[in-house]
Motif scaffolding. Structure first.
Motif, PDB file in Angstrom:
ATOM      1  N   GLU A  34       9.190  -0.816   5.333  1.00  0.00           N
ATOM      2  CA  GLU A  34      10.608  -1.796   5.182  1.00  0.00           C
ATOM      3  C   GLU A  34      11.326  -1.720   6.334  1.00  0.00           C
ATOM      4  N   TYR A  35      11.745  -2.823   6.871  1.00  0.00           N
ATOM      5  CA  TYR A  35      12.654  -3.225   8.064  1.00  0.00           C
ATOM      6  C   TYR A  35      13.379  -4.224   7.879  1.00  0.00           C
ATOM      7  N   GLU A  36      14.801  -3.924   8.210  1.00  0.00           N
ATOM      8  CA  GLU A  36      15.954  -5.065   7.954  1.00  0.00           C
ATOM      9  C   GLU A  36      15.695  -5.642   6.494  1.00  0.00           C
ATOM     10  N   GLY A  37      15.434  -4.994   5.370  1.00  0.00           N
ATOM     11  CA  GLY A  37      15.397  -5.646   4.094  1.00  0.00           C
ATOM     12  C   GLY A  37      14.200  -6.344   3.821  1.00  0.00           C
ATOM     13  N   LYS A  38      13.166  -6.335   4.652  1.00  0.00           N
ATOM     14  CA  LYS A  38      12.111  -6.852   4.255  1.00  0.00           C
ATOM     15  C   LYS A  38      10.691  -6.010   4.215  1.00  0.00           C
ATOM     16  N   GLU A  39       9.639  -6.522   3.904  1.00  0.00           N
ATOM     17  CA  GLU A  39       8.609  -5.344   3.742  1.00  0.00           C
ATOM     18  C   GLU A  39       7.625  -5.945   4.558  1.00  0.00           C
ATOM     19  N   TYR A  40       6.773  -5.065   5.434  1.00  0.00           N
ATOM     20  CA  TYR A  40       5.643  -5.645   6.108  1.00  0.00           C
ATOM     21  C   TYR A  40       4.736  -4.897   5.992  1.00  0.00           C
ATOM     22  N   LEU A  41       3.071  -5.403   5.856  1.00  0.00           N
ATOM     23  CA  LEU A  41       2.059  -4.711   5.755  1.00  0.00           C
ATOM     24  C   LEU A  41       1.496  -4.391   6.943  1.00  0.00           C
ATOM     25  N   VAL A  42       0.914  -2.913   7.268  1.00  0.00           N
ATOM     26  CA  VAL A  42       0.160  -2.748   8.526  1.00  0.00           C
ATOM     27  C   VAL A  42      -1.154  -2.859   8.022  1.00  0.00           C
ATOM     28  N   LEU A  43      -1.933  -3.589   8.724  1.00  0.00           N
ATOM     29  CA  LEU A  43      -3.475  -3.602   8.480  1.00  0.00           C
ATOM     30  C   LEU A  43      -4.351  -3.473   9.606  1.00  0.00           C
ATOM     31  N   MET A  44      -5.703  -2.950   9.325  1.00  0.00           N
ATOM     32  CA  MET A  44      -6.457  -3.026  10.521  1.00  0.00           C
ATOM     33  C   MET A  44      -7.927  -3.726  10.024  1.00  0.00           C
ATOM     34  N   PRO A  45      -8.249  -4.729  10.734  1.00  0.00           N
ATOM     35  CA  PRO A  45      -9.379  -5.561  10.338  1.00  0.00           C
ATOM     36  C   PRO A  45     -10.735  -4.631  10.370  1.00  0.00           C
ATOM     37  N   LEU A  46     -11.510  -5.044   9.395  1.00  0.00           N
ATOM     38  CA  LEU A  46     -12.564  -3.993   9.077  1.00  0.00           C
ATOM     39  C   LEU A  46     -13.928  -4.754   9.961  1.00  0.00           C
ATOM     40  N   GLU A  47     -13.959  -5.850   9.930  1.00  0.00           N
ATOM     41  CA  GLU A  47     -15.027  -6.412  10.837  1.00  0.00           C
ATOM     42  C   GLU A  47     -15.180  -6.257  12.211  1.00  0.00           C
ATOM     43  N   GLU A  48     -14.056  -6.176  12.646  1.00  0.00           N
ATOM     44  CA  GLU A  48     -14.027  -6.115  14.477  1.00  0.00           C
ATOM     45  C   GLU A  48     -14.079  -4.838  14.793  1.00  0.00           C
TER      46      GLU A  48
END
Length: 96
Positions: A34-48
């Motif tokens: 959560e940052y400044e009232g919004k949510e952000y997903l942190v993802l890592m591509p599996l294929e690369e």
């Protein structure tokens, strides 16, 4: 960034998203920040073979659905990434 078993394999969450070309892409879910009232997903591509991560803004649609938006604001990307790095400083090795 090296993934040093951030999450035990049996607990790895895979998220499949559809890209702008209509192709399904699998990502490993790393965190939701959560940052400044919004949510952000942190993802890592599996294929690369890359060690890069993807940060997407979560946009609620209704109680059951949400959209994931590309973040274009470099300041927001930097801030969310800094929070992620701080949370996992003892678990991951980061390359600048």
């Amino acid at each position: 960034m090296e993934n040093e078993n951030l999450i035990p394999e049996e607990e790895v969450s895979i998220l499949t998203l559809t890209d702008e070309n209509g192709a399904d892409v699998d990502f490993e879910y790393l965190d939701c920040i959560e940052y400044e009232g919004k949510e952000y997903l942190v993802l890592m591509p599996l294929e690369e073979e890359s060690n890069e991560i993807v940060i997407l803004e979560v946009e609620p649609v209704d109680e059951e659905n949400e959209n994931y938006l590309a973040v274009t604001d470099e300041a927001v990307l930097d801030a969310v990434y800094a929070i992620f790095k701080e949370r996992y400083a003892d678990v991951l090795t980061f390359e600048d």
